[in-house]
Design a protein around this motif. Structure first.
Motif, PDB file in Angstrom:
ATOM      1  N   PRO A   9     -23.101  57.306 -27.794  1.00 17.14           N
ATOM      2  CA  PRO A   9     -24.152  56.419 -27.276  1.00 17.14           C
ATOM      3  C   PRO A   9     -24.032  54.983 -27.798  1.00 17.14           C
ATOM      4  O   PRO A   9     -23.482  54.748 -28.877  1.00 17.14           O
ATOM      5  CB  PRO A   9     -25.436  57.054 -27.832  1.00 17.14           C
ATOM      6  N   SER A  10     -24.531  54.050 -27.007  1.00 16.63           N
ATOM      7  CA  SER A  10     -24.661  52.665 -27.453  1.00 16.63           C
ATOM      8  C   SER A  10     -26.095  52.499 -27.955  1.00 16.63           C
ATOM      9  O   SER A  10     -27.037  52.845 -27.229  1.00 16.63           O
ATOM     10  CB  SER A  10     -24.415  51.706 -26.295  1.00 16.63           C
ATOM     11  N   GLU A  42     -21.488  53.424 -30.451  1.00 13.58           N
ATOM     12  CA  GLU A  42     -20.734  52.336 -29.801  1.00 13.58           C
ATOM     13  C   GLU A  42     -21.552  51.049 -29.898  1.00 13.58           C
ATOM     14  O   GLU A  42     -22.270  50.670 -28.968  1.00 13.58           O
ATOM     15  CB  GLU A  42     -20.408  52.743 -28.357  1.00 13.58           C
ATOM     16  N   VAL A 197     -13.182  52.545 -26.430  1.00 14.46           N
ATOM     17  CA  VAL A 197     -13.394  53.968 -26.157  1.00 14.46           C
ATOM     18  C   VAL A 197     -12.050  54.711 -26.103  1.00 14.46           C
ATOM     19  O   VAL A 197     -11.920  55.833 -26.610  1.00 14.46           O
ATOM     20  CB  VAL A 197     -14.229  54.142 -24.860  1.00 14.46           C
ATOM     21  N   ARG A 211     -18.929  62.929 -20.268  1.00 13.59           N
ATOM     22  CA  ARG A 211     -19.789  61.757 -20.061  1.00 13.59           C
ATOM     23  C   ARG A 211     -20.245  61.742 -18.612  1.00 13.59           C
ATOM     24  O   ARG A 211     -19.750  62.513 -17.787  1.00 13.59           O
ATOM     25  CB  ARG A 211     -19.056  60.468 -20.432  1.00 13.59           C
ATOM     26  N   LEU A 215     -19.339  56.956 -15.104  1.00 14.25           N
ATOM     27  CA  LEU A 215     -18.130  56.411 -15.739  1.00 14.25           C
ATOM     28  C   LEU A 215     -16.844  56.989 -15.151  1.00 14.25           C
ATOM     29  O   LEU A 215     -15.751  56.768 -15.687  1.00 14.25           O
ATOM     30  CB  LEU A 215     -18.197  56.651 -17.255  1.00 14.25           C
TER      31      LEU A 215
END
Ligand code: GLU
Length: 289
Positions: A9-10, A42, A197, A211, A215
């Motif tokens: 996760p960001s 991230e 990544v 994910r 994406l």
């Protein structure tokens, strides 16, 4: 080969059900195979990431019972590794500096009348790819702020045909040019999502990337970067996205779906996990599967 998955996760907001579903898919795949589930934060977008969200993400995952294996990797600690990968790509001759501002790009697209489109909108029109080498050198020598882009056409030709495998969609022929000449290092951040990544999935030995389907297109490009950097290729599972009762994708900042809000409203971890096990449709009946 033992299965290694990750949740990445960001820290730009609180975890909501959509993130929790993504974490659960990775956690479940690792646990079912007796493998490892890693957590990676991230956090290299300086404008959007906040340390308090990093702490909140860890706390919410632990509360939910989705424990991770080993130390948490923080991307802000990994800048040297991204710089090294960027240098290797640069040595291959597939990068170029891009001095364009957002405004420049919009103006160029308007001037061209029509720009090739990718899944996320118009593609970069390639202005700085065509810069005269002397002008490029002069601007670099003046220290002009710039991003670093991948010349995807050149890189694609260098790497040759590539494929990857998605758990739901099967074998994919890589089409890295879908996203155009993406940015790999930004003016304000030494690595973009795409570069960091790919570097980290390889460094952490991730064998199965789980994910969201949003994406899916990025993986075409990631496959190319893996080939250029000589990395092993993981398998992919792009899972469906959680939708609300009306079938709309949950907004990233949907407060009502934040785990904290659900917790405050009395939901238990077991209830939320049972909800995640039922899949992506929030209106799915509890008795379903
Ligand atoms: N950090 C990305 C996000 O939160 C996910 C990256 C990935 O899973 O590859 O959207």
């Amino acid at each position: 080969m033992s299965v290694v998955t990750r949740f990445a996760p960001s820290p730009t907001g609180l975890l909501h059900l959509g993130h929790a579903y993504s974490a659960w898919v990775g956690w479940q795949a690792a646990r079912a195979a007796g493998g490892r589930f890693l957590l990676r934060i991230e956090d290299i977008d300086p404008g959007r990431c906040r340390p308090e969200y990093d702490a909140a993400i860890r706390e919410d995952l632990a509360w939910l019972g989705l424990g991770w294996d080993g130390p948490v990797l923080r991307q802000s600690d990994r800048l040297a590794a991204y710089a090294e990968a960027l240098q290797r790509l640069s040595d291959l001759g597939v990068l170029y500096p891009c001095f364009c501002t957002r405004k420049d790009i919009q103006a160029e697209i308007a001037r061209l009348g029509q720009a090739p489109h990718g899944p996320d909108g118009p593609l970069y029109p390639g202005t700085c790819r065509h810069l005269d080498p002397a002008e490029r050198e002069a601007r670099l020598a003046r220290g002009e702020a710039h991003a670093v882009r991948l010349d995807v056409g050149l890189a694609d030709r260098l790497a040759g045909p590539l494929a990857w495998h998605d758990h739901e969609e099967g074998r994919q022929t890589a089409r890295p040019a879908l996203l155009g000449d993406v940015i790999l290092a930004r003016k304000d951040s030494p690595a973009s999502y795409h570069l960091s990544v790919v570097v980290d999935d390889a460094a952490q030995g991730v064998t199965l990337v789980t994910r969201g389907r949003d994406l899916f297109h990025a993986t075409h490009l990631h496959r190319l970067l893996q080939a250029l950097l000589g990395y092993a290729v993981p398998l992919y599972h792009h899972h469906g996205l959680i939708t609300d009762e009306a079938g709309r994708r949950l907004a990233k900042r949907s407060d009502a779906a934040a785990l904290r809000a659900l917790r405050a409203a009395g939901a238990s971890p077991a209830e939320i996990r049972a909800r995640l096990e039922r899949g992506t449709d929030l209106s799915a009946a509890p008795a379903g599967r």
